[in-house]
Write an enzyme that holds these catalytic residues in place. Structure first.
Site, PDB file in Angstrom:
ATOM      1  N   HIS A  17       0.840  -1.205   0.000  1.00  0.00           N
ATOM      2  CA  HIS A  17       0.000   0.000   0.000  1.00  0.00           C
ATOM      3  C   HIS A  17       0.873   1.254   0.000  1.00  0.00           C
ATOM      4  O   HIS A  17       0.585   2.223  -0.706  1.00  0.00           O
ATOM      5  CB  HIS A  17      -0.898   0.042   1.246  1.00  0.00           C
ATOM      6  CG  HIS A  17      -1.935  -1.044   1.316  1.00  0.00           C
ATOM      7  ND1 HIS A  17      -2.064  -1.887   2.392  1.00  0.00           N
ATOM      8  CD2 HIS A  17      -2.896  -1.414   0.435  1.00  0.00           C
ATOM      9  CE1 HIS A  17      -3.072  -2.725   2.185  1.00  0.00           C
ATOM     10  NE2 HIS A  17      -3.585  -2.470   0.997  1.00  0.00           N
ATOM     11  N   LYS A  41     -16.735  -7.153   5.794  1.00  0.00           N
ATOM     12  CA  LYS A  41     -15.437  -7.667   6.254  1.00  0.00           C
ATOM     13  C   LYS A  41     -15.393  -7.629   7.778  1.00  0.00           C
ATOM     14  O   LYS A  41     -16.023  -6.774   8.402  1.00  0.00           O
ATOM     15  CB  LYS A  41     -14.294  -6.818   5.673  1.00  0.00           C
ATOM     16  CG  LYS A  41     -13.985  -7.147   4.218  1.00  0.00           C
ATOM     17  CD  LYS A  41     -12.647  -6.564   3.767  1.00  0.00           C
ATOM     18  CE  LYS A  41     -12.275  -7.077   2.382  1.00  0.00           C
ATOM     19  NZ  LYS A  41     -10.993  -6.518   1.901  1.00  0.00           N
ATOM     20  N   ARG A  90      -2.072  -5.312  -8.775  1.00  0.00           N
ATOM     21  CA  ARG A  90      -0.907  -6.163  -8.498  1.00  0.00           C
ATOM     22  C   ARG A  90      -0.717  -7.235  -9.548  1.00  0.00           C
ATOM     23  O   ARG A  90       0.384  -7.613  -9.887  1.00  0.00           O
ATOM     24  CB  ARG A  90      -1.063  -6.823  -7.124  1.00  0.00           C
ATOM     25  CG  ARG A  90      -0.909  -5.869  -5.970  1.00  0.00           C
ATOM     26  CD  ARG A  90      -1.552  -6.414  -4.735  1.00  0.00           C
ATOM     27  NE  ARG A  90      -2.975  -6.621  -4.953  1.00  0.00           N
ATOM     28  CZ  ARG A  90      -3.775  -7.278  -4.135  1.00  0.00           C
ATOM     29  NH1 ARG A  90      -3.291  -7.818  -3.052  1.00  0.00           N
ATOM     30  NH2 ARG A  90      -5.061  -7.409  -4.406  1.00  0.00           N
ATOM     31  N   SER A 128      -3.354  -8.066   2.731  1.00  0.00           N
ATOM     32  CA  SER A 128      -3.445  -7.961   4.192  1.00  0.00           C
ATOM     33  C   SER A 128      -3.806  -9.291   4.836  1.00  0.00           C
ATOM     34  O   SER A 128      -3.342  -9.601   5.935  1.00  0.00           O
ATOM     35  CB  SER A 128      -4.457  -6.885   4.569  1.00  0.00           C
ATOM     36  OG  SER A 128      -4.051  -5.645   4.051  1.00  0.00           O
TER      37      SER A 128
HETATM   38  N1  COA Z   1      -0.382  -4.064  -1.547  1.00  0.00           N
HETATM   39  C1  COA Z   1      -0.837  -5.011  -0.719  1.00  0.00           C
HETATM   40  N2  COA Z   1      -2.116  -5.402  -0.658  1.00  0.00           N
HETATM   41  C2  COA Z   1      -2.970  -4.789  -1.477  1.00  0.00           C
HETATM   42  C3  COA Z   1      -2.585  -3.788  -2.369  1.00  0.00           C
HETATM   43  C4  COA Z   1      -1.208  -3.435  -2.388  1.00  0.00           C
HETATM   44  N3  COA Z   1      -0.730  -2.514  -3.206  1.00  0.00           N
HETATM   45  N4  COA Z   1      -3.662  -3.373  -3.052  1.00  0.00           N
HETATM   46  C5  COA Z   1      -4.709  -4.094  -2.599  1.00  0.00           C
HETATM   47  N5  COA Z   1      -4.292  -4.957  -1.644  1.00  0.00           N
HETATM   48  C6  COA Z   1      -5.101  -5.959  -0.925  1.00  0.00           C
HETATM   49  C7  COA Z   1      -5.663  -5.413   0.341  1.00  0.00           C
HETATM   50  O1  COA Z   1      -4.757  -5.568   1.409  1.00  0.00           O
HETATM   51  C8  COA Z   1      -6.883  -6.276   0.537  1.00  0.00           C
HETATM   52  O2  COA Z   1      -6.502  -7.480   1.107  1.00  0.00           O
HETATM   53  P1  COA Z   1      -7.478  -8.338   2.001  1.00  0.00           P
HETATM   54  O3  COA Z   1      -8.725  -8.550   1.205  1.00  0.00           O
HETATM   55  O4  COA Z   1      -6.666  -9.560   2.182  1.00  0.00           O
HETATM   56  O5  COA Z   1      -7.704  -7.563   3.269  1.00  0.00           O
HETATM   57  C9  COA Z   1      -7.340  -6.585  -0.886  1.00  0.00           C
HETATM   58  O6  COA Z   1      -6.222  -6.348  -1.705  1.00  0.00           O
HETATM   59  C10 COA Z   1      -8.520  -5.790  -1.300  1.00  0.00           C
HETATM   60  O7  COA Z   1      -8.142  -4.452  -1.381  1.00  0.00           O
HETATM   61  P2  COA Z   1      -8.804  -3.211  -0.688  1.00  0.00           P
HETATM   62  O8  COA Z   1      -8.049  -2.051  -1.215  1.00  0.00           O
HETATM   63  O9  COA Z   1      -8.877  -3.311   0.787  1.00  0.00           O
HETATM   64  O10 COA Z   1     -10.185  -3.177  -1.366  1.00  0.00           O
HETATM   65  P3  COA Z   1     -11.561  -3.710  -0.913  1.00  0.00           P
HETATM   66  O11 COA Z   1     -11.985  -4.607  -2.013  1.00  0.00           O
HETATM   67  O12 COA Z   1     -11.636  -4.190   0.470  1.00  0.00           O
HETATM   68  O13 COA Z   1     -12.386  -2.336  -0.937  1.00  0.00           O
HETATM   69  C11 COA Z   1     -13.205  -0.249  -1.852  1.00  0.00           C
HETATM   70  C12 COA Z   1     -12.539  -1.585  -2.095  1.00  0.00           C
HETATM   71  C13 COA Z   1     -13.056   0.224  -0.446  1.00  0.00           C
HETATM   72  C14 COA Z   1     -12.521   0.735  -2.763  1.00  0.00           C
HETATM   73  C15 COA Z   1     -14.695  -0.404  -2.245  1.00  0.00           C
HETATM   74  O14 COA Z   1     -15.285  -1.425  -1.487  1.00  0.00           O
HETATM   75  C16 COA Z   1     -15.485   0.877  -2.046  1.00  0.00           C
HETATM   76  O15 COA Z   1     -15.343   1.805  -2.800  1.00  0.00           O
HETATM   77  N6  COA Z   1     -16.327   0.935  -1.006  1.00  0.00           N
HETATM   78  C17 COA Z   1     -17.192   2.078  -0.734  1.00  0.00           C
HETATM   79  C18 COA Z   1     -18.644   1.799  -1.144  1.00  0.00           C
HETATM   80  C19 COA Z   1     -18.834   2.015  -2.626  1.00  0.00           C
HETATM   81  O16 COA Z   1     -18.687   3.099  -3.142  1.00  0.00           O
HETATM   82  N7  COA Z   1     -19.202   0.936  -3.317  1.00  0.00           N
HETATM   83  C20 COA Z   1     -19.390   0.942  -4.749  1.00  0.00           C
HETATM   84  C21 COA Z   1     -18.085   0.714  -5.466  1.00  0.00           C
HETATM   85  S1  COA Z   1     -18.322   0.544  -7.203  1.00  0.00           S
END
Ligand code: COA
Length: 162
Positions: A17, A41, A90, A128
Site C-alpha cells: 500500500h 469484512k 498487483r 493484508s
Molecule cells: N499491496 C498489498 N495489498 C494490497 C494492495 C497493495 N498494493 N492493493 C490491494 N491490496 C489488498 C488489500 O490488502 C486487501 O486485502 P485483504 O482482502 O486480504 O484484506 C485486498 O487487496 C482488497 O483491497 P482493498 O483495497 O482493501 O479493497 P476492498 O476490495 O476491500 O475495498 C473499496 C474496495 C473500499 C474501494 C470499495 O469497497 C469501495 O469503494 N467501497 C465504498 C462503497 C462504494 O462506493 N461501493 C461501490 C463501489 S463501485
C-alpha cells in the site's frame, strides 16, 4: 490543487500500500488514504487502530491525509473535492474486480477518474489477509509491513519481539 483518494480496508496497511501511496504522491498535490467502513469484512484491527497505524506509517509524506468514510466512494470524493481514485493493480487477477468498480464509479460520477498504479513487483503477491495469517502463525512479517504494524501484529498475537 489536484486531490486523489486512495481507498481500501487497510487491515493492516502494508508496504505494498505504501508503495502505491508514494507513487500517487508524485502525481497529485494531495492524497487522502482512507478506510472504507465495510460491513461485510470482519477486520482484525478496529477502525481506530487502523487509523493510528496508517498515520504513523505515512507521517513522512507531507501531502498525505489519513481518514475513513462510510457510504459511496464517489460521494466521499465529491465532499473532499477529489478528482481521482487511486487503486493498485498487483496482477491480472485484480483486473476484473477493479475494472468493474472503476466503471461503476464512473457511471455514478463521470467526473472522477480511476488511476491504476502498479506496485514494485516484490509486492505483487502481498495482501493484508496473507500478512495477518503469517503473523498469527508466528511468521516474520518485517519485510511486508512498516515496523509500527509489525509491532501491532506482534501485540495482537501476543508474540515476543523477534
Ligand atoms: N499491496 C498489498 N495489498 C494490497 C494492495 C497493495 N498494493 N492493493 C490491494 N491490496 C489488498 C488489500 O490488502 C486487501 O486485502 P485483504 O482482502 O486480504 O484484506 C485486498 O487487496 C482488497 O483491497 P482493498 O483495497 O482493501 O479493497 P476492498 O476490495 O476491500 O475495498 C473499496 C474496495 C473500499 C474501494 C470499495 O469497497 C469501495 O469503494 N467501497 C465504498 C462503497 C462504494 O462506493 N461501493 C461501490 C463501489 S463501485
Amino acid at each position: 490543487m489536484k486531490i486523489a483518494i486512495y481507498p481500501g480496508s487497510f487491515d493492516p496497511i502494508t508496504n505494498g500500500h505504501l508503495d502505491i501511496l508514494e507513487r500517487a504522491t508524485s502525481l497529485f498535490d494531495k492524497v487522502i488514504i482512507t478506510i472504507a467502513r465495510n460491513s461485510t469484512k470482519h477486520p482484525l484491527f478496529t477502525e481506530e487502530e487502523r487509523l493510528k497505524l496508517m498515520r504513523e506509517a505515512v507521517k513522512q509524506y507531507k501531502q498525505v491525509e489519513v481518514d475513513s468514510f462510510e457510504g459511496l466512494l464517489v460521494d466521499y470524493c465529491r465532499t473532499k473535492k477529489a478528482i481521482a481514485v487511486v487503486r493498485g493493480l498487483r496482477a491480472i487477477s485484480d483486473f476484473e474486480y477493479e475494472l468493474q468498480m472503476a466503471l461503476m464509479n464512473r457511471k455514478l460520477n463521470p467526473h472522477i477518474q480511476t488511476v491504476f498504479l502498479m506496485p514494485n513487483e516484490r509486492y505483487t503477491y502481498l495482501n493484508s489477509t496473507i500478512v495477518r495469517e503469517i503473523a498469527r502463525l508466528g511468521g516474520d512479517v518485517r519485510d511486508f509491513v512498516p515496523p509500527v504494524v509489525k509491532a501491532a501484529l506482534d501485540k495482537k498475537f501476543n508474540k515476543k519481539k523477534r
